[in-house]
Design a protein around this motif. Structure first.
Motif, short mmCIF file in Angstrom:
data_model
loop_
_atom_site.label_atom_id
_atom_site.label_comp_id
_atom_site.label_asym_id
_atom_site.label_seq_id
_atom_site.Cartn_x
_atom_site.Cartn_y
_atom_site.Cartn_z
N LEU A 76 -96.50 53.10 114.19
CA LEU A 76 -96.61 53.12 112.74
C LEU A 76 -95.57 54.04 112.09
CD1 LEU A 76 -100.48 53.18 112.12
CD2 LEU A 76 -98.90 51.30 111.72
N ASP A 77 -95.28 55.16 112.75
CA ASP A 77 -94.27 56.07 112.23
C ASP A 77 -92.91 55.38 112.12
OD1 ASP A 77 -96.01 58.17 111.91
OD2 ASP A 77 -95.59 59.05 113.87
N LYS A 78 -92.64 54.49 113.05
CA LYS A 78 -91.34 53.82 113.09
C LYS A 78 -91.30 52.55 112.22
CE LYS A 78 -90.06 55.48 117.72
NZ LYS A 78 -89.68 55.08 119.10
N THR A 79 -92.41 51.85 112.17
CA THR A 79 -92.42 50.55 111.47
C THR A 79 -93.00 50.61 110.07
OG1 THR A 79 -94.61 49.91 112.30
CG2 THR A 79 -92.71 49.38 113.69
N GLY A 80 -93.83 51.62 109.80
CA GLY A 80 -94.57 51.66 108.55
C GLY A 80 -95.89 50.91 108.68
N PHE A 81 -96.80 51.13 107.74
CA PHE A 81 -98.12 50.52 107.82
C PHE A 81 -98.07 49.00 107.78
CE2 PHE A 81 -100.73 54.37 106.06
CZ PHE A 81 -100.47 55.03 107.26
N HIS A 82 -97.21 48.45 106.93
CA HIS A 82 -97.16 47.00 106.74
C HIS A 82 -96.77 46.28 108.03
CE1 HIS A 82 -95.55 43.42 104.14
NE2 HIS A 82 -96.46 43.06 105.02
N GLN A 83 -95.62 46.62 108.58
CA GLN A 83 -95.18 45.95 109.81
C GLN A 83 -96.09 46.30 110.98
OE1 GLN A 83 -92.88 43.56 110.01
NE2 GLN A 83 -92.80 43.78 107.78
N GLY A 84 -96.68 47.48 110.94
CA GLY A 84 -97.64 47.85 111.99
C GLY A 84 -98.83 46.92 112.01
N MET A 85 -99.30 46.53 110.82
CA MET A 85 -100.41 45.58 110.73
C MET A 85 -100.02 44.23 111.33
SD MET A 85 -101.86 46.35 106.90
CE MET A 85 -102.25 48.02 106.37
N VAL A 86 -98.79 43.79 111.06
CA VAL A 86 -98.32 42.52 111.62
C VAL A 86 -98.30 42.58 113.15
CG1 VAL A 86 -96.36 40.93 111.76
CG2 VAL A 86 -96.95 42.00 109.57
N ILE A 87 -97.77 43.69 113.67
CA ILE A 87 -97.73 43.86 115.13
C ILE A 87 -99.14 43.87 115.71
CG2 ILE A 87 -97.12 45.47 116.98
CD1 ILE A 87 -94.76 46.36 115.20
N GLY A 88 -100.06 44.54 115.01
CA GLY A 88 -101.44 44.58 115.48
C GLY A 88 -102.06 43.21 115.56
N LEU A 89 -101.82 42.37 114.55
CA LEU A 89 -102.36 41.01 114.56
C LEU A 89 -101.79 40.19 115.71
CD1 LEU A 89 -102.35 40.18 110.73
CD2 LEU A 89 -104.36 40.43 112.20
N VAL A 90 -100.51 40.36 115.98
CA VAL A 90 -99.89 39.63 117.10
C VAL A 90 -100.55 40.02 118.42
CG1 VAL A 90 -97.77 39.32 118.43
CG2 VAL A 90 -97.69 39.31 115.93
N ILE A 91 -100.79 41.31 118.60
CA ILE A 91 -101.43 41.79 119.83
C ILE A 91 -102.86 41.27 119.94
CG2 ILE A 91 -102.21 43.85 121.08
CD1 ILE A 91 -99.84 45.36 119.86
N ALA A 218 -96.46 39.04 107.19
CA ALA A 218 -95.07 39.48 107.30
C ALA A 218 -94.26 39.07 106.08
CB ALA A 218 -94.44 38.91 108.57
N LYS A 219 -94.70 38.02 105.40
CA LYS A 219 -93.96 37.51 104.24
C LYS A 219 -94.43 38.13 102.93
CE LYS A 219 -91.61 34.64 106.79
NZ LYS A 219 -90.17 34.85 107.01
N VAL A 220 -95.52 38.89 102.96
CA VAL A 220 -96.09 39.48 101.74
C VAL A 220 -95.57 40.91 101.57
CG1 VAL A 220 -98.23 40.23 100.64
CG2 VAL A 220 -98.14 38.05 101.84
N SER A 221 -95.34 41.31 100.32
CA SER A 221 -94.89 42.67 100.05
C SER A 221 -96.08 43.55 99.67
CB SER A 221 -93.88 42.65 98.90
OG SER A 221 -93.49 43.97 98.58
N LEU A 222 -96.29 44.61 100.44
CA LEU A 222 -97.36 45.57 100.15
C LEU A 222 -96.76 46.86 99.62
CD1 LEU A 222 -99.85 45.34 103.17
CD2 LEU A 222 -100.19 44.51 100.85
#
Length: 436
Positions: A76-91, A218-222
């Motif tokens: 999360l520190d590297k990707t930010g909360f938004h991209q971290g959520m995307v990675i979490g969903l993929v996992i 991934a396509k939405v802006s938070l």
């Protein structure tokens, strides 16, 4: 940027969309987490497990939170909360698809590995989303916001066991571990194979849905939400905040008692010979939804977060004590509370386990803001520590299982008394400490 300025920036950019997205994530948390309540008695049959072995389903799911929380926080520190959520969903999607080889092989170890991967994905999702909900508005109403998310979470918990029963066990309504054990080896192998095959398509469907959501997210802006800097300048470590560290312990006990109430009710019902034991978790989740709705309307207007948490602990102590002395044959409690509405009644002991959901509902929404109070720039690390507290869901159910083996399934619920007692202490004393 100050806390006030941050919140103004977030709300000014239309908070509805991000809250809808976070709400959908909380629904996913609940659906996947409370599938365990149906999955445990199911795998007990498929893999021929005793009670302690079956509870390893919950253990491997929740142990991932303590093992993976800090590594996921670094992501999360590297990707930010938004991209971290995307990675979490993929996992999470990967964990779901692993149920296919698990079902085909009927190997318990593969099921446990899939559970661990699921928990890993949820770890990063939880670490990102919970502080977002806490920080997006006034601190005094944080519990109400989390309670709203909890309604979605536990509504999914009501739905998950019921859907599992319909989609997987519709053709096996009268099947229980005792009935399968009574079959010949050939008949048992055939029945188990048919049951295992039924789990494949629902899990494939869930994996596809989760990956589709990841693509959309991934396509939405938070709007970004950064940790506030208004903290004690002398603090050099996240461990210097007693309210946080003691809050981690409170979450440990809370998640433990919550998982025991939600995941063992099916095992207990099965031990009483009740049909449809895999759907009993829905009763516990329904009670939690009621508790969340109450919290949503009463906090902070009528009750403070501290009062809600202390009241929840007191109710948990009362219900647990009643459970220890309850009847396994009478259905008076269920008949009085919901039998008049046509909802199937259950024995008093099982009803009291379900009602523990009411006492558990407001613990998570209140512990989080109380623990994160005044931690300022340490919010991200504090959130990771709190997520590690979810290991209680791995360890306390095993403690329950060991007690059940040594004594009886009912008397083993006495371990809940310790958890509720600590939660009550944290509400009254622990959350107010600011120095060690």
């Amino acid at each position: 940027m100050t806390t006030t300025t941050q919140r103004e920036a977030i709300t000014s950019s239309n908070p509805l969309l991000p809250m809808v997205i976070i709400g959908s994530l909380f629904f996913i948390f609940g659906f996947i987490t409370w599938l365990n309540g149906a999955l445990i008695p199911f795998l007990q049959i498929i893999c021929d497990l005793n009670e302690i072995e079956a509870l390893f389903v919950a253990f491997c799911f929740y142990i991932s939170y303590v093992v993976m929380a800090l590594p996921m926080s670094r992501i999360l520190d590297k990707t930010g909360f938004h991209q971290g959520m995307v990675i979490g969903l993929v996992i999470v999607g990967i964990g779901l698809i692993l149920f296919v080889p698990a079902a085909m092989s009927e190997m318990f170890s593969v099921f446990l590995f899939a559970q661990f991967i699921l928990g890993t994905g949820l770890t990063i999702l939880q670490t990102a989303s919970n502080p977002y909900v806490v920080r997006v508005g006034p601190e005094s109403s944080a519990a109400a916001r989390i309670a709203f998310m909890g309604i979605l979470n536990k509504a999914a918990g009501v739905l998950a066991p019921a859907l599992f029963t319909v989609l997987v066990l519709a053709e096996f309504a009268d099947v229980s571990k005792s009935s399968v054990d009574a079959l010949s080896l050939t008949e048992r192998a055939e029945t188990v194979s048919q049951m295992a095959d039924r789990i494949i398509m629902p899990y494939v469907g869930m994996a596809i849905a989760i990956w589709a959501l990841a693509f959309c997210l991934a396509k939405v802006s938070l709007p970004a939400i950064d940790a506030p800097e208004d903290t004690d300048s002398s603090a050099t470590s996240v461990l210097q905040f007693p309210q946080l560290v003691l809050g981690v312990v409170a979450l440990f006990f809370y998640v433990g008692v919550e998982v025991i109430a939600g995941d063992t009710i099916g095992l207990y019902g099965s031990s009483l010979g009740l049909s449809g034991a895999s759907s009993l978790t829905s009763y516990t989740m329904a009670a939690m939804v009621v508790g969340y709705v109450v919290g949503l309307f009463l906090i902070p207007k009528y009750f403070s977060q501290v009062q809600a948490l202390s009241g929840s602990a007191a109710l948990g102590l009362v219900l647990t004590t009643a459970l220890l002395f309850s009847s396994d044959t009478s259905t008076a409690i269920a008949g009085f509370l919901w039998g008049w509405a046509g909802v199937p009644v259950i024995p008093d002991s099982v009803a009291l386990i379900a009602m523990l959901g009411l006492s558990n509902a407001l613990c998570w929404p209140t512990i989080w803001p109380l623990a994160l109070a005044e931690v300022g720039k340490f919010t991200a690390k504090a959130s990771a520590l709190l997520i590690m507290g979810l290991v209680g869901g791995a360890l306390l159910p095993l403690a329950y299982g060991l007690l059940a083996e040594a004594t009886t399934a009912k008397s083993a619920y006495s371990c809940l008394l310790v958890g509720y007692a600590y939660i009550g202490w944290y509400a009254l004393i622990g959350c107010k400490k600011r120095e060690w």
